[in-house]
Design a protein around this motif. Structure first.
Motif, PDB file in Angstrom:
ATOM      1  N   LEU A  33     -23.963  14.616  17.522  1.00 36.59           N
ATOM      2  CA  LEU A  33     -24.460  15.419  16.417  1.00 36.59           C
ATOM      3  C   LEU A  33     -25.687  14.824  15.747  1.00 36.59           C
ATOM      4  N   TRP A  70     -21.487  18.364  10.350  1.00 35.31           N
ATOM      5  CA  TRP A  70     -22.699  19.013  10.852  1.00 35.31           C
ATOM      6  C   TRP A  70     -22.463  20.524  10.948  1.00 35.31           C
ATOM      7  N   GLU A 113     -29.492  17.662   9.240  1.00 34.59           N
ATOM      8  CA  GLU A 113     -28.304  18.394   8.818  1.00 34.59           C
ATOM      9  C   GLU A 113     -27.027  17.596   9.026  1.00 34.59           C
ATOM     10  N   PHE A 114     -27.137  16.406   9.482  1.00 35.17           N
ATOM     11  CA  PHE A 114     -25.982  15.565   9.744  1.00 35.17           C
ATOM     12  C   PHE A 114     -25.651  14.740   8.501  1.00 35.17           C
TER      13      PHE A 114
END
Length: 255
Positions: free
Chosen positions: A15, A55, A22-23
């Motif tokens: 991820l 995520w 966005e992690f």
């Protein structure tokens, strides 16, 4: 089951490469005076580290609990894979408990009563007014006293509010049906003064519809530059067993 768990961990590991912006990842560690879980007295004073990664609504939570005393109770490791959208959430939780398997293996999913893993499905909804969550066991050592699959189910409602400069959380938890259970032998004295052995049942939640959690927690959040330190006191009661504990906890987590 080992392949499913390995694939889930592998998927999460990619991820941060897929979307750095966005992690999200957080770490925290709790120290509690007593480890209470769904009305069950699991252990005495315990250390509980936790890792969370998320995520786009997908999340992975890894949490453990280790008693501070060698013979202080249960040691466990729980892995939760979940997804949330518009307040609704679904997930699968893998509970691993030490010493259930005689060889104390983690990657061991065989057997029935000696399987150290229990898998549980979760579905729920959360908003600013509260949270309603339902959990059902579907794999592992989860059997009724008669030997049939129990599908032990726990439903919990929590309501947060703020009062007197503290953050409060009130919870009520019930089981709608008979949960997993075992039996034990007990010596009792009859009315005539003689002693006899009787068999009694012990249930994880209860033998029918029962309220097994009624709790209220007050938390004071202290924030520093890079981390926060919530300190809380919780009155954790089990109306079914007619027991109550006052628990103190302190947590350190990254912002």
């Amino acid at each position: 089951m080992r392949k499913i768990l390995a694939l889930a961990l592998a998927a999460i590991s990619f991820l941060p490469v897929a979307a750095q912006d966005e992690f999200e990842a957080t770490v925290c560690a709790d120290l509690v005076s007593r480890y209470m879980w769904r009305g069950i007295d699991m252990a005495g004073a315990s250390f509980q580290p936790e890792l969370n990664v998320a995520w786009k609504g997908l999340s992975l939570n890894v949490a453990g609990s280790t008693p501070l005393e060698k013979e202080g109770g249960i040691q466990d490791l729980d892995v939760t894979l979940g997804y949330s959208l518009f307040g609704f959430n679904i997930g699968v939780i893998d509970y691993w408990t030490a010493d259930v398997d005689p060889r104390n293996r983690y990657f061991y999913f065989s057997g029935e009563t000696e399987c150290p893993h229990q898998l549980e499905g979760n579905i729920g909804y959360t908003c600013k007014y509260g949270s309603l969550q339902a959990y059902t066991m579907f794999y592992g050592n989860d059997y009724k006293i008669d030997g049939s699959r129990a599908y032990s189910t726990y439903i919990e409602l929590s309501v947060p509010f703020r009062l007197g400069g503290l953050d409060w959380d009130v919870r009520a938890g019930v089981t709608p049906m008979e949960s997993a259970g075992t039996t034990h032998k007990e010596q009792v004295v009859t009315e005539t003064g003689t002693t006899k052995t009787v068999t009694r049942g012990d249930w994880m939640y209860g033998e029918s519809f029962t309220c097994n959690v009624a709790s209220v927690r007050a938390t004071k959040n202290l924030e520093f530059k890079h981390f926060k330190v919530p300190i809380y006191v919780e009155l954790h009661a089990n109306p079914y067993l007619q027991r109550a504990n006052l628990v103190f906890g302190i947590s350190v987590s990254s912002l």
